[in-house]
Design an enzyme around this catalytic site. Structure first.
Site, mmCIF file in Angstrom:
data_model
loop_
_atom_site.group_PDB
_atom_site.id
_atom_site.type_symbol
_atom_site.label_atom_id
_atom_site.label_comp_id
_atom_site.label_asym_id
_atom_site.label_seq_id
_atom_site.Cartn_x
_atom_site.Cartn_y
_atom_site.Cartn_z
ATOM 1 C CG ASP A 83 -13.864 6.013 -1.395
ATOM 2 O OD1 ASP A 83 -13.910 5.936 -0.149
ATOM 3 O OD2 ASP A 83 -12.794 5.933 -2.030
ATOM 4 C CG HIS A 118 -8.276 -0.090 -3.305
ATOM 5 N ND1 HIS A 118 -7.460 -1.148 -2.943
ATOM 6 C CD2 HIS A 118 -8.998 0.226 -2.191
ATOM 7 C CE1 HIS A 118 -7.687 -1.461 -1.673
ATOM 8 N NE2 HIS A 118 -8.619 -0.640 -1.200
ATOM 9 N NE ARG A 141 -10.418 -5.636 -0.381
ATOM 10 C CZ ARG A 141 -9.642 -4.645 0.070
ATOM 11 N NH1 ARG A 141 -10.176 -3.568 0.619
ATOM 12 N NH2 ARG A 141 -8.324 -4.704 -0.049
ATOM 13 N NE ARG A 180 -3.936 0.423 1.849
ATOM 14 C CZ ARG A 180 -5.180 0.455 2.317
ATOM 15 N NH1 ARG A 180 -5.469 1.178 3.383
ATOM 16 N NH2 ARG A 180 -6.136 -0.229 1.736
ATOM 17 C CD GLN A 198 -12.997 -2.055 -1.692
ATOM 18 O OE1 GLN A 198 -12.259 -1.990 -0.730
ATOM 19 N NE2 GLN A 198 -14.228 -2.575 -1.604
ATOM 20 C CB CYS A 225 -14.288 0.894 -0.688
ATOM 21 S SG CYS A 225 -13.939 2.636 -0.399
#
Ligand code: CP
Ligand code: NVA
Length: 311
Positions: A224, A129, A293, A102, A132, A265
């Site tokens: 988001d 991402h 996930r 990340r 996700q 998310c």
């Protein structure tokens, strides 16, 4: 010798591979995980930003598949004292079988991957991402049983999550619409890539400034945060650009399909990008996304190390 494959953005997987991850994840969720797919494998998680879901879903998936891992915050590494990213990639990849990273800057992820002997998986960058998006499309598939003819609408910032969701919808042939204020659109280069893919799969992509237009007849309405990690200095101007028009409210979601579900998310800022009654109401599937996930990451790791054999 060519380097290993990586998963840095959705388009690092072909359509059949992306769908195979989702099918495998559905199977794992139903019947459990194979307990030795990652036996003898050691995965390093290298995180420059905080995480609840990504960190724990990966570490839990790795353990359940029989692998081991270490979590490294960038502050624990010599990176914090200016060691070059390429040296971190060259050295760590001699110790481990995979790097789950990340990062603040997508360019650093590309540099890590270029210098790594083992697969690098994007656990979120400022641009993409993709893990996700795997969980999001699994959630869509569980609820609709198909992708063709399904419409996903995103309302808000054209950020990393929106970009990967757009790429994934275009890849599997689902329709995608996004409403963002001027200045907060998905980067042009990413949009063009998705448009080329959509031409092949037949997915309809819509880009607008009008939230009502985006959500019209949508099966899923996604949002988001307006201020992603790393953009805190822009908080005030972002709130002015997004509020009140781009908040997902009961009123806005009533313009979507009558059966429309709400997606996020997480983490959620209730009262900013979404009305609390929508986030916590019967339409919301955000906790299923969060659970998925782990199933999709387990499926991805199982396929990379035990089926596709990227290394
Ligand atoms: N959705 C997501 O990536 O959450 P975390 O930041 O908690 O990992
Ligand atoms: N867009 C958000 C997603 C967090 C999971 C961020 O980058 O902070």
């Amino acid at each position: 010798m060519p380097g290993p494959r990586h998963f840095l953005e959705v388009y690092d997987l072909r359509r059949e591979e992306f769908v195979e991850v989702i099918r495998t994840a559905v199977e794992f969720k139903r019947s459990g995980y194979p307990s030795s797919s990652l036996k003898g494998r050691f995965i390093a998680l290298l995180f420059e930003k905080p995480s609840t879901r990504t960190r724990v879903s990966f570490t839990s998936a790795i353990s359940r598949l029989g692998g081991t891992f270490d979590y490294l915050s960038s502050n624990d590494l010599q990176l914090a004292r200016g060691e070059p990213v390429y040296d971190v990639g060259r050295v760590l990849s001699r110790y481990v079988d995979g790097l789950v990273c990340r990062v603040r800057r997508h360019a650093d992820l590309l540099e890590l991957a270029e210098n790594s002997r083992v697969p690098v998986i994007n656990a979120l960058s400022d641009r993409h991402h993709p893990c996700q998006a795997l969980a999001d499309l699994m959630t869509v598939y569980e609820l609709k049983g198909k992708f063709e003819g399904v419409k996903v609408a995103f309302v808000g910032d054209g950020n990393n999550v929106a970009t990967s969701l757009m790429q994934a919808c275009a890849l599997v042939g689902a329709d995608f619409a996004i409403a963002s204020p001027r200045g907060y659109w998905i980067p042009e280069e990413e949009r063009r890539k998705a448009e080329r893919v959509a031409e092949e799969t037949g997915a309809q992509l819509t880009f607008t400034e009008d939230p009502e237009e985006a959500v019209r007849s949508a099966d899923f309405v996604y949002t988001d945060v307006f201020v992603s990690m790393g953009f805190e200095a822009e908080s005030q101007e972002r709130m002015r650009a997004f509020l009140p028009r781009y908040r997902v409210t009961e009123q806005l979601i009533s313009k979507a399909s009558p059966e429309a579900r709400f997606m996020h998310c997480m983490p959620v800022k209730r009262g900013e990008e979404v009305e609390p009654s929508v986030a916590d109401g019967p339409r919301s599937v955000m906790y299923d996304q969060a659970e998925n996930r782990m199933h999709t990451e387990a499926a991805l790791l199982h396929l990379i190390y035990s089926v596709w054999r990227w290394i």
